[in-house]
Design a protein around this motif. Structure first.
Motif, short mmCIF file in Angstrom:
data_model
loop_
_atom_site.label_atom_id
_atom_site.label_comp_id
_atom_site.label_asym_id
_atom_site.label_seq_id
_atom_site.Cartn_x
_atom_site.Cartn_y
_atom_site.Cartn_z
N SER A 1 31.78 -46.55 -11.63
CA SER A 1 31.49 -47.74 -10.84
C SER A 1 32.15 -47.69 -9.47
N ALA A 2 33.29 -47.02 -9.34
CA ALA A 2 33.97 -46.91 -8.05
C ALA A 2 33.14 -46.14 -7.02
N LEU A 3 32.24 -45.28 -7.50
CA LEU A 3 31.42 -44.46 -6.60
C LEU A 3 30.03 -45.03 -6.38
N ARG A 4 29.78 -46.21 -6.92
CA ARG A 4 28.42 -46.75 -6.95
C ARG A 4 27.77 -46.84 -5.56
N ASP A 5 28.49 -47.37 -4.58
CA ASP A 5 27.93 -47.54 -3.24
C ASP A 5 28.76 -46.80 -2.19
N ALA A 6 29.47 -45.77 -2.64
CA ALA A 6 30.35 -45.05 -1.72
C ALA A 6 29.55 -44.18 -0.75
N ASN A 7 30.18 -43.87 0.36
CA ASN A 7 29.57 -43.08 1.41
C ASN A 7 30.28 -41.73 1.48
N LYS A 8 29.56 -40.67 1.17
CA LYS A 8 30.17 -39.35 1.13
C LYS A 8 30.67 -38.89 2.50
N ASP A 9 30.10 -39.43 3.57
CA ASP A 9 30.50 -39.01 4.91
C ASP A 9 31.75 -39.72 5.41
N ARG A 10 32.06 -40.90 4.85
CA ARG A 10 33.15 -41.68 5.42
C ARG A 10 34.26 -42.03 4.44
N ASP A 11 33.96 -42.08 3.15
CA ASP A 11 34.97 -42.47 2.17
C ASP A 11 35.71 -41.23 1.65
N VAL A 12 36.94 -41.45 1.22
CA VAL A 12 37.79 -40.38 0.71
C VAL A 12 38.18 -40.70 -0.73
N ILE A 13 38.01 -39.73 -1.62
CA ILE A 13 38.43 -39.88 -3.01
C ILE A 13 39.85 -39.35 -3.16
N LEU A 14 40.69 -40.12 -3.83
CA LEU A 14 42.05 -39.71 -4.15
C LEU A 14 42.19 -39.49 -5.65
N MET A 15 42.70 -38.32 -6.01
CA MET A 15 43.12 -38.05 -7.38
C MET A 15 44.54 -37.50 -7.32
#
Length: 516
Positions: free
Chosen positions: A26-40
């Protein structure tokens, strides 16, 4: 608490937790691959809030690293923080603060944690620091929190069987119109056969090890050298691709006999006909409905009998969803429930496996070796002994949370606090799952090689489960005698001679005095 939702999906930090290794998150549902950053991030606090099994830590770190690579291949920008990185802040809230400052971001999106402890910590951090936090419901489950609350509202008893039927209707699994396939909802009565040593026992699919896993094993071997459990041989799958192969392996080689022998125990066979998929499911490498639909297809294709397929599906859309609902309905107090006011510390042999009781030694040894034991071993051996002996249920809860690769508090706590220890006073189970040595003798081969005599009821050579069973019932008679499912047991006790009653109580006292 107030959770702020950002107005648009741009330039946000998306936190993906170690048990959220799913692309449909759900956290990735409307995310933008060009502007958002995933943290693990691998952080010390999550790796050590209980002394996790070495295999559990290695499984999660390797699976996280592989998932980060998968996300990158899918086009995401991923900031992955390893445990030994110089800028590792040690906790997820502190790591979030560091990353937001470094990246110049002010918004965090995440799927809600499965554990109350972590959800509270992140919500408190966001409120204290003025961070816009969009915490979304975890949609990977069949039953939402709101749906479970609606189901539970007004019910005097929250019994899993009735909830399970609702989940069958909702999903359509094993349904023939409005009726259950085969005419019955539950085939559990057919699933209690004791196993024999001459049965063919397939093994779970062994994972391939790559450079990432080898690097993680070296890290865990160094940083967590004193933790419980054996790191080698490391056989757990750490990618979705291999988890799917493990599912297919189970369906083709093991599922047909799962139903018949799911309650059986054999000393040298830790896996028997169990799927050993729970750690992959609970970490997000597999989804509950994809597992259930594959298992259901095996039935309709004629590859597995109904009792096996129904029993397996019940564990996932029935029991797993049910205990999650109970957990979130009753937290934060649930993990400290102690209906019997049990205070005895956890015996050392739960960590060493050095016990003269063959069943306990077998269950704990395989837990040490594999970070795995099946549900009957957890419920009717290690859990049963802990309840009969009056072990502090919170200590028992923390042990289970630490030692099993599939254990997260949302699924483990209700199984232990409610099902295994009856510490919630009957919210989850209709009676304590208390049993003497006779049950273990019926369902296993452990008693054949045990130093104790399962047929002897009292005395130094008697199976400790025998006197402890009666001592538990009498010790807690004020809370249990009125339970209609225990009426026969108490009537049996009342018919015993005073001499026999004394022998049981004194034998139990000797067992308890010997626990260290």
């Amino acid at each position: 608490m107030t959770i702020q939702t950002p107005a648009h999906a741009s330039e946000r930090l998306i936190l993906v937790l170690g048990d959220q290794l799913s692309l449909p998150l759900s956290a990735l549902r409307d995310a933008n691959k060009d502007r958002d950053v995933i943290l693990m991030a691998e952080v010390a606090e999550e790796a050590s809030y209980v002394p996790h099994h070495k295999k559990k830590i290695a499984f999660l770190f390797s699976a996280m690293r592989h998932h980060a690579d998968l996300l990158r291949r899918e086009g995401w920008t991923v900031r992955y923080v390893q445990l030994d990185d110089d800028d590792n802040a040690g906790t997820l809230p502190d790591q979030l603060s560091h990353e937001l400052g470094t990246l110049g971001l002010s918004q965090v999106v995440m799927t809600a944690p499965g554990e109350y402890r972590l959800k509270q910590a992140i919500c408190d951090w966001a409120a204290q620091n003025g961070v816009a936090l969009d915490m979304r419901e975890d949609t990977r489950f069949v039953c939402s929190h709101a749906e479970f609350q609606t189901w539970a509202q007004g019910r005097k008893q929250l019994r899993m069987e009735y909830f399970y039927r609702e989940m069958r209707r909702k999903t359509g699994l094993l349904m023939n119109g409005d009726a259950p396939e085969g005419g019955k909802w539950n085939y559990d009565a057919e699933n209690r056969k004791p196993a024999k040593g001459d049965l063919f026992m397939p093994q779970p699919r062994q994972a391939t090890r790559d450079a990432i896993t080898e690097e993680v094993l070296a890290l865990v071997g160094t940083r967590f050298a004193k933790n419980f459990g054996s790191l080698e041989p490391f056989w757990l799958t750490v990618t979705r691709e291999e988890a799917l192969l493990a599912l297919e392996h189970f369906v083709q080689t093991t599922l047909p006999h799962f139903g018949d022998y799911q309650d059986a125990m054999l000393t040298d066979e830790p896996f028997l006909y169990h799927s050993v998929l729970a750690q992959y499911l609970n970490a997000g490498l597999l989804g509950p409905l994809e597992i259930c639909r594959r298992v259901e297809r095996a039935y309709y294709d004629g590859d597995a009998p109904l009792n096996a397929v129904e029993g397996y599906i019940r564990q996932i859309i029935g029991w797993r969803e049910y205990v999650r609902g109970i957990y979130w309905l009753k937290m934060p107090d649930y993990t400290h429930a102690n209906h019997f006011d049990a205070k005895r510390p956890l015996p050392a042999f739960y960590w060493t496996a050095q016990s003269d009781m063959a069943c306990m030694a077998a269950a704990i040894s395989q837990t040490r070796d594999n970070a795995y034991a099946h549900h009957i071993q957890r419920l009717m051996v290690t859990g049963n002994f802990a309840m009969l002996a009056g072990i502090d249920p919170h200590a028992v809860h923390e042990w289970y949370l630490a030692v099993y690769a599939d254990a997260y508090e949302w699924v483990e706590a209700p199984n232990v606090i409610g099902m295994s220890q009856f510490a919630d006073g009957g919210l989850l189970a209709s009676k304590p799952y208390a049993a003497s040595g006779n049950y273990i003798n019926k369902m296993s081969d452990h008693c054949q090689s045990c130093r104790y005599d399962v047929k002897q009821k009292t005395g130094p050579d008697a199976c400790p489960f025998n006197p402890l069973y009666w001592d538990f019932l009498i010790r807690n008679a004020d809370k249990l005698r009125g339970n209609p499912r225990l009426g026969y047991a108490y009537r049996t006790w009342d018919r015993m001679s005073a001499e026999k009653q004394h022998a049981y109580r004194s034998s139990a006292a000797a067992v308890l005095d010997g626990l260290t």
